[in-house]
Structures are given as C-alpha cells and as structure tokens.
Design an enzyme around this catalytic site. Structure first.
Site, PDB file in Angstrom:
ATOM      1  CG  HIS A 189      -1.654   1.259   1.458  1.00 43.04           C
ATOM      2  ND1 HIS A 189      -2.924   1.485   0.979  1.00 43.04           N
ATOM      3  CD2 HIS A 189      -1.297   2.388   2.120  1.00 43.04           C
ATOM      4  CE1 HIS A 189      -3.310   2.700   1.339  1.00 43.04           C
ATOM      5  NE2 HIS A 189      -2.350   3.270   2.031  1.00 43.04           N
ATOM      6  CD  GLU A 190       2.121   3.447   3.698  1.00 46.31           C
ATOM      7  OE1 GLU A 190       2.352   4.530   3.161  1.00 46.31           O
ATOM      8  OE2 GLU A 190       1.108   3.243   4.402  1.00 46.31           O
TER       9      GLU A 190
ATOM     10  CG  HIS B 121       0.451   6.246  -0.391  1.00 44.81           C
ATOM     11  ND1 HIS B 121      -0.692   6.853  -0.846  1.00 44.81           N
ATOM     12  CD2 HIS B 121       0.118   5.667   0.784  1.00 44.81           C
ATOM     13  CE1 HIS B 121      -1.678   6.651   0.022  1.00 44.81           C
ATOM     14  NE2 HIS B 121      -1.218   5.921   1.025  1.00 44.81           N
TER      15      HIS B 121
END
Ligand SMILES: [Zn+2]
Length: 186
Positions: free
Chosen positions: A52-53, A56
């Site tokens: 998920h990071e 980003h």
C-alpha cells in the site's frame, strides 16, 4: 519493493522506523518508512501494508491527480486546523457570527482534505492488490487476507471523514441557529 519495480519506480528508499502503525510514504525525500512490525515481517498483513505504501510512492511518481490536489491544499489545511478552533471559540464567546463563519470555512478545509484523502488511499490499496496479484507476491489464497487488511485500513479514513463531516455539520447548525435567534431578537 517488488511493487515499486513492477511500476518502474526505482529511486525510493525503504527504511524501518519505530512505533506501531507508523508506516508512511514521505514525498519530501521520496522514502517509504515501515514500522518494525511490517519491515521485519512477511505476514500477509505486513506485505499488504508495505504494498500500500509503495502504491503511494507510485502515485507520486506518476503524478496521480488526487495526490497532486491533496499536496496542494496541505498548507491551507494546516492553517485551517490551527486557527479554526480559535475562531469558532472566539466567535462563540463574543457572539460574532462573522468570526464563527470564518472558523467554519477554515474547519471545512480539514473535511475537504479528508475527502480527497479517500481516493488517494483507495487508489494506493487498489494498486497494491493489483500488483500483489499480477506479480504473484502472495499466494492466491492469501490475497483475500491482504484485501481485508487494506479494506480495514481504508475504513479508518472513511470514519475520520464522517467524524469531521458531522463536526462541520454541528458548527453549521449552531451558526444557522444563532442567525435565526439574532433575527428574532431584532
Ligand atoms: Zn495510505
């Protein structure tokens, strides 16, 4: 890391950081910080969070629209959250509707920020899951677990938005109520 490479993003530093749930991507120095629990683990949840990071980081690398918008309003949001409370309080105490109104406007910046955060977070999770699936970083029977973890994380952002929207609504109702009372008194 594989998520980054799969998107042709190579220049992101990944490092461990202390604390729990402190995982984040920092666009200023283009690095991903993963909490020790996530950094040192290969559990489904940890892989999900890391992916998920990474999502980003890919958003910034691709100049994804909502991310640009969110970054652009961060300064205004910071000012808003700093001064809205004071203005609301002073407006309340001094019975100044104009100060109270400015306070509401400043507070609404926070709500708007949280609203824009939603597509950013959902998109990061979406990218993460897609890559985990396509690159076969998780076994097929592990994907639902990762999906669940990321969905739970997304819900906290929805909850934050709801809280903020309700708070905003409360201020607006107070404002309208005092407007009506003021009119009746005159
Ligand atoms: Zn996120």
């Amino acid at each position: 890391e594989a998520v980054l490479r799969a998107h042709g993003v190579y220049n992101v530093a990944i490092r461990p950081c202390s604390g729990n749930l402190t995982d984040h991507y920092d666009p200023r120095d283009n690095s991903i910080s993963l909490s020790e629990n996530v950094y040192n683990s290969t559990s489904i949840a940890a892989v999900g969070v890391a992916a998920h990071e990474a999502g980003h980081a890919v958003q910034y690398a691709e100049n994804y629209g909502p991310v640009r918008l969110r970054t652009a309003i961060i300064p205004a949001t910071q000012i808003g959250s700093k001064f809205s409370f004071i203005l609301l309080l002073v407006g309340m105490v001094l019975y100044s509707q104009s100060l109270f109104f400015v306070g509401i406007l400043l507070f609404s910046l926070t709500t708007i920020f949280q609203l824009i955060t939603l597509p950013v977070e959902f998109n990061a999770s979406h990218r993460a899951l897609q890559t985990l699936e396509n690159e076969q970083l998780l076994y097929d029977d592990e994907l639902p677990g990762a999906r669940k973890v990321l969905k739970a994380a997304a819900l906290t952002y929805v909850a934050a938005l709801l809280m903020s929207a309700l708070q905003l609504l409360r201020y607006v109702l107070i404002f309208v109520g005092r407007n009506n009372r003021g009119r009746r008194d005159n």
